[in-house]
Design an enzyme around this catalytic site. Structure first.
Site, PDB file in Angstrom:
ATOM      1  N   GLU A  61       7.830  -9.167   3.949  1.00 23.73           N
ATOM      2  CA  GLU A  61       8.292  -8.047   4.781  1.00 23.73           C
ATOM      3  C   GLU A  61       7.083  -7.580   5.572  1.00 23.73           C
ATOM      4  O   GLU A  61       6.062  -7.226   4.985  1.00 23.73           O
ATOM      5  CB  GLU A  61       8.840  -6.925   3.919  1.00 23.73           C
ATOM      6  CG  GLU A  61       9.337  -5.742   4.728  1.00 23.73           C
ATOM      7  CD  GLU A  61       9.366  -4.472   3.918  1.00 23.73           C
ATOM      8  OE1 GLU A  61       8.867  -3.454   4.425  1.00 23.73           O
ATOM      9  OE2 GLU A  61       9.871  -4.492   2.780  1.00 23.73           O
ATOM     10  N   SER A  78       0.808  -1.220   0.000  1.00 20.81           N
ATOM     11  CA  SER A  78       0.000   0.000   0.000  1.00 20.81           C
ATOM     12  C   SER A  78       0.840   1.267   0.000  1.00 20.81           C
ATOM     13  O   SER A  78       0.453   2.271  -0.579  1.00 20.81           O
ATOM     14  CB  SER A  78      -0.934   0.014   1.217  1.00 20.81           C
ATOM     15  OG  SER A  78      -0.174   0.104   2.424  1.00 20.81           O
ATOM     16  N   SER A 128       1.332  -6.103   6.417  1.00 21.95           N
ATOM     17  CA  SER A 128       1.230  -6.232   7.869  1.00 21.95           C
ATOM     18  C   SER A 128       1.755  -7.568   8.357  1.00 21.95           C
ATOM     19  O   SER A 128       1.839  -8.550   7.598  1.00 21.95           O
ATOM     20  CB  SER A 128      -0.235  -6.089   8.297  1.00 21.95           C
ATOM     21  OG  SER A 128      -0.994  -7.204   7.854  1.00 21.95           O
ATOM     22  N   CYS A 151       8.181   1.596   5.676  1.00 19.79           N
ATOM     23  CA  CYS A 151       8.503   0.440   6.504  1.00 19.79           C
ATOM     24  C   CYS A 151       9.760   0.662   7.329  1.00 19.79           C
ATOM     25  O   CYS A 151      10.017  -0.091   8.280  1.00 19.79           O
ATOM     26  CB  CYS A 151       8.655  -0.807   5.643  1.00 19.79           C
ATOM     27  SG  CYS A 151       9.544  -0.536   4.103  1.00 19.79           S
ATOM     28  N   HIS A 200      -3.203  -4.316  -5.318  1.00 16.97           N
ATOM     29  CA  HIS A 200      -3.668  -3.783  -4.042  1.00 16.97           C
ATOM     30  C   HIS A 200      -4.962  -3.000  -4.270  1.00 16.97           C
ATOM     31  O   HIS A 200      -5.059  -2.189  -5.185  1.00 16.97           O
ATOM     32  CB  HIS A 200      -2.607  -2.874  -3.430  1.00 16.97           C
ATOM     33  CG  HIS A 200      -2.857  -2.549  -1.995  1.00 16.97           C
ATOM     34  ND1 HIS A 200      -3.770  -1.579  -1.607  1.00 16.97           N
ATOM     35  CD2 HIS A 200      -2.355  -3.063  -0.851  1.00 16.97           C
ATOM     36  CE1 HIS A 200      -3.793  -1.514  -0.285  1.00 16.97           C
ATOM     37  NE2 HIS A 200      -2.949  -2.397   0.199  1.00 16.97           N
TER      38      HIS A 200
END
Length: 531
Positions: free
Chosen positions: A263, A158, A240, A300, A186
């Site tokens: 990840e 995202s 997530s 991230c 997505h």
């Protein structure tokens, strides 16, 4: 710029289903006029079949041909103009300058892997020539090379609608390895995904590679079927911890388990060492606040935990950081789901005993408000680890530790991270070699000064780390090493030279660097050694 909302399967568009997804403007919430059709079970199966059918031909293409294909994708991405940027900005609320930079990063990722293919080191060629006179037993001729693992399922992220999405690092690495891709778009940037998929499809046609090399499907609930499909041999995911762990469990439960390179979660701790605070604490505070809020914290590598040992310099630093964070402004997040998750994370910290709010950058019901929290050191060692739960957005928590020994204790028990940063002077580094040794075990990238936000796409980069940062600490999702995730070694014993892969043949027509009997060489292996 044609947008029709149909799935991409084997070079054609497919619209069998009737379940609709809509694209919404991140700021206004206005729906796009095009309806996107969720892939049916039959369409998911067809996409996997198309990839599986393309795999034998595609993986056997010369590396130079695959490199040309990646370069062609890069050209098509670069050709996406201002109208494309405007559509992505509408869907994500990201500024044009950020998107233009991300577009370049995305095309340059393709070019990086094209260079990897041309230089040939990804083959990992190893040759142990025959030793017929060896006693007590002769040694056979044994040669090893790496090949693509098979079709790869890739899930769009995202927070990077271009660089970690349709043509992102996972797709680039898989295509470079010789693996066709089935991409799950997505739901937060459907228009963006379609426009990028169109660019890849144009490159497929221009390069004359098999049509099933790239496929893309829409849908919120198609992921499970995709991962469980027998034709899929690996999964790439950025998202997530909950989502990544679910995919890992599904993949492990298959009759043929497959690897998931996910990840998932990282708080990217920044450790503030005393000499650095004394020398440049004010500067660190200003730059740190900017790092926390860049991209609305939707990175991230966003620094979510700050650690320092109690001192007058740390007290002054916290005061400066409070001022810097208070001066920040609310920002629009990528989508309403992201804002809801961020607000829930902020509220969780507000309700956590031992945590207080030091600063908030304004107030808003529709945008993400930057927050600075302070947490008690005891929470670092609590069983639930509340300060190690990622809050994805523009917030961070600072913890004032009692002693250096307490810092070492936390480093020993800390969860795996994508990054760990030391704000340090030379004397700090020399005095904390034991701390650094612990951090090396817990992070994929160890920084000295600077900030973890911003990931260079290059050969040496590692964007990975021990669980829960990723599901497999041996890999990376950024940089040329990412290709290794989608390769496996195969060994040829006493194989006819003319039937070996080119990288293993005696004449070595590619001129590649190889490991021959323990020595690196470009030269052909002499026939006399095989006699």
């Amino acid at each position: 710029m044609s947008i029709i909302g149909h799935n991409y399967i084997g070079g054609s568009r497919s619209a069998q289903g009737n379940e609709i997804l809509r694209s919404f403007a991140a700021v206004s919430g206005e729906a796009h006029t095009v309806s996107f059709l969720t892939a049916t079970e039959q369409e998911v199966a067809a996409a996997v079949d198309a990839a599986a059918h393309a795999y034998p031909t595609y993986r056997n293409l010369p590396a130079a041909d695959r490199a040309n294909f990646l370069d062609t994708i890069a050209e098509e991405i670069d050709a996406l103009g201002d109208d494309f940027i405007a559509e992505v900005a509408r869907e994500t609320a990201l500024p044009a300058a950020r998107l233009q930079g991300e577009r370049s990063r995305t095309s340059n990722q393709m070019r990086l892997f094209a260079k990897v293919l041309r230089r040939g080191d990804f083959h990992g060629a190893r040759i142990d020539t025959a030793l017929p006179q060896r006693q007590p037993l002769p040694r056979p001729d044994v040669r090893q090379v790496k090949i693509g693992i098979g079709p790869v399922a890739v899930f769009g992220a995202s927070n990077f609608p271009l660089a970690f999405s349709v043509a992102g690092g996972d797709t680039a690495a898989a295509l470079a390895a010789g693996c066709p891709v089935v991409f799950k778009a997505h739901s937060g940037h459907l228009v963006t995904s379609e426009l990028m998929a169109n660019a890849i499809e144009r490159a497929v046609k221009r390069s004359e590679v098999p049509a099933g090399v790239f496929n893309m499907i829409y849908g919120d609930r198609v992921g499970a079927q995709l991962v469980k499909s027998a034709g899929i041999q690996a999964v790439g995911f950025t998202g997530s911890l909950r989502g990544g762990r679910a995919l890992c469990d599904m993949a492990a439960a298959r009759p043929q388990p497959i690897p998931v390179f996910a990840e998932m979660s990282s708080i990217n701790p920044i450790i503030l060492l005393p000499e650095a605070l004394q020398a440049r604490g004010d500067t660190i505070a200003r730059e740190l606040a900017a790092s926390v809020v860049v991209g609305c914290g939707q990175l991230c590598t966003n620094p979510g935990l700050l650690l320092g040992v109690r001192s007058p310099a740390l007290t002054h630093f916290i005061e400066q950081l409070q001022q810097a964070m208070s001066a920040q402004s609310p920002q629009t997040m990528l989508n309403s789901a992201g804002l809801k998750n961020y607000c829930n994370g902020v509220e969780r910290l507000k309700q956590q005993a031992g945590v207080s709010v030091l600063a908030a950058g304004g107030s808003s019901d529709t945008q993400a408000v930057p927050h600075l929290f302070k947490g008690d050191a005891a929470l670092l060692f609590a069983q639930e680890a509340p300060l190690e739960e990622e809050v994805f957005g523009p917030s961070t928590v600072i913890v004032e530790l009692e002693s250096r020994e307490q810092l070492l204790d936390f480093a020993r028990t800390m969860h795996g991270q994508l990054t760990a940063t030391l704000q340090a002077e030379s004397a700090d580094l020399h005095a904390n070699q034991d701390l650094i040794a612990l951090l090396e075990q817990k992070a994929g990238r160890l920084l000295v000064n600077g900030f973890p936000t911003g990931v260079e796409v290059c050969d040496a980069m590692v964007h990975g780390g021990p669980y829960p940062a990723t599901s497999d600490a041996r890999g990376t999702s950024v940089g040329s090493l990412a290709i290794e995730r989608f390769l496996r070694p195969i060994c040829y014993q006493n194989y006819p030279d003319e039937l070996l892969p080119a990288a293993l043949q005696n004449a070595n027509p590619l001129g590649l660097l190889r490991l021959v009997d323990g020595e690196q060489t470009h030269a052909a292996v002499r026939d006399t050694r095989l006699a």
